[in-house]
Scaffold this active site. Structure first.
Site, PDB file in Angstrom:
ATOM      1  N   VAL A  82      43.991  29.508  23.938  1.00 37.06           N
ATOM      2  CA  VAL A  82      43.336  28.236  24.145  1.00 37.06           C
ATOM      3  C   VAL A  82      43.847  27.407  23.008  1.00 37.06           C
ATOM      4  O   VAL A  82      43.420  27.820  21.703  1.00 37.06           O
ATOM      5  CB  VAL A  82      42.192  28.038  24.571  1.00 37.06           C
ATOM      6  CG1 VAL A  82      41.599  26.555  24.736  1.00 37.06           C
ATOM      7  CG2 VAL A  82      41.584  28.784  25.658  1.00 37.06           C
ATOM      8  N   SER A  83      44.901  26.502  22.995  1.00 36.01           N
ATOM      9  CA  SER A  83      45.224  25.824  21.933  1.00 36.01           C
ATOM     10  C   SER A  83      44.197  25.344  21.017  1.00 36.01           C
ATOM     11  O   SER A  83      43.127  24.837  21.391  1.00 36.01           O
ATOM     12  CB  SER A  83      46.401  24.722  22.178  1.00 36.01           C
ATOM     13  OG  SER A  83      47.412  25.388  22.991  1.00 36.01           O
TER      14      SER A  83
END
Length: 414
Positions: A82-83
């Protein structure tokens, strides 16, 4: 007190507080490099419950301005994450999303798609796509739990081919590192639409904003970024050419020719040094220098090392994660720096080189540093265009042409 407030749990209250803090962290992060974030993006960050998209992660970690790894391959390489919120906010800012737009996200997880849904509103549409069934399932759960499942469509497919059944799109945002731009992404983008993509250019990943004009793309801006590699048909990972086992290697891209054995021998020779006289301040950004060397040199890669290699006497890397390097058949040189006497914070750029042609390569690398300093250091930066593979040389802007599988990327400096 409203009824919604009366039933808010302690976890809900803590999450709401952490979302506020996360938005403030993003503001500070962007301000530190002289950039800002639209209030609508910040409001989306304050609204979307990120913790619902990162299961098995505590609240503090869920709302840290960091990138939790969600899945690794058999070799331990991260293939799903998840950036980091600052990076997602940056790309959303680059995309200049407006209410009512149709958006495609390639590389899912759910959270970024929810942010996009907040920005396009009820009259817009968001499609989020991923090749990994586990990632799609996680995205669907998170979107349902957060109340966005009626606003976002999750598609399991190979990102190489986009989502033709939902096209055209006003914006396409790619959240995986891409070695090339497939024709489908251009074809599914409206004319004048924007593609935001972490495109690898000779191994350097930058988040580019490309605008479609007819059958080609023109860059509007780019920023530093880092993403897990794309999977599927379009996957093409960088190569690591070992110079001292696995501890010291050249990381190269774009199918550049290289022979490992002569360069391994070169590493055992005495080091040659050359210094440029070009000085940079302790807090001054210089990432354009890497791009200048990458696009001005016939060969380009990154000299990287493990902890064991970093602590050896064979090389002297200024940054632990690697430095720009060039090579010929039997010699190589890499970017170096040393503190200046003046204040101890400023550094002078130079080159370290090994092999029979060490002096020539070191001088060549120092020459690139000096030319960057004279003409590009304070300029507008390079301009990139992506053209079809069949485009003729005469149809491309003057400058370096990087040949990729699907496209020809031209790089021109003012």
């Amino acid at each position: 007190m409203t009824n919604a407030e009366s039933i808010m749990t302690d976890e809900d209250a803590t999450a709401a507080h952490l979302r506020q803090a996360l938005a403030e962290s993003i503001i500070k992060n962007r301000a530190a490099i002289g950039r800002s974030v639209d209030e609508l993006i910040l409001e989306a960050v304050r609204t979307v419950p990120r913790h619902l998209f990162v299961p098995d992660v505590g609240l503090d970690e869920a709302y840290a301005d960091d990138s939790p790894i969600m899945k690794r391959d058999k070799q331990g390489v991260a293939i799903s994450s998840v950036s980091a919120p600052w990076l997602q906010a940056m790309m959303l800012q680059q995309a200049q999303i407006e209410p009512g737009m149709r958006l495609l996200e390639i590389g899912s997880g759910g959270y970024n798609a929810a942010l996009m849904a907040e920005l396009v509103g009820p009259n817009g549409a968001v499609v989020t796509l991923d090749i990994d069934p586990d990632v799609c399932a996680r995205a669907e759960r998170g979107l349902a739990d957060a109340g966005y499942d009626d606003l976002v469509t999750v598609v399991r497919a190979d990102g190489e081919f986009g989502a033709e059944q939902h096209a055209p799109f006003d914006r396409i945002i790619v959240t995986v590192s891409a070695p090339d731009i497939p024709p489908a992404w251009i074809n599914q983008l409206t004319d004048g639409g924007l593609l935001v993509v972490p495109l690898r250019m000779r191994g350097l990943a930058r988040s580019f904003v490309f605008e479609r004009t007819g059958n080609h793309l023109s860059s509007r801006e780019f920023e530093l970024c880092g993403f897990v590699p794309i999977q599927g048909v379009g996957e093409f990972r960088q190569r690591l050419v070992g110079l001292a086992g696995d501890d010291i290697a050249l990381r190269i891209d774009d199918r550049q020719p290289i022979e490992a054995e002569p360069l391994c021998e070169a590493l055992t020779t005495d080091r040659h040094e050359a210094w440029s006289g070009v000085v940079i301040g302790g807090m001054e950004a210089w990432d354009d220098l890497d791009m200048w060397i990458a696009t001005a040199s016939q060969s380009y890669g990154y000299l990287v090392t493990t902890d064991a290699g970093y602590q050896s006497d064979l090389i002297d890397l200024a940054k632990r994660w690697g430095m720009s390097a060039i090579w010929d058949c039997d010699s190589f040189a890499y970017l170096a720096w040393r503190p200046t006497v003046a204040d101890g914070q400023s550094r002078e750029f130079g080159a370290f080189a090994h092999g029979p042609h060490a002096a020539d390569l070191a001088d060549r690398l120092v020459g690139h540093v000096r030319s960057w300093d004279r003409g590009q250091r304070h300029g507008a930066g390079p301009h990139f265009e992506v053209h079809p593979k069949h485009a003729l040389d005469g149809d491309l802007p003057r400058g370096l042409v990087i040949e990729k599988r699907h496209s020809r990327v031209s790089v021109s400096w003012p």
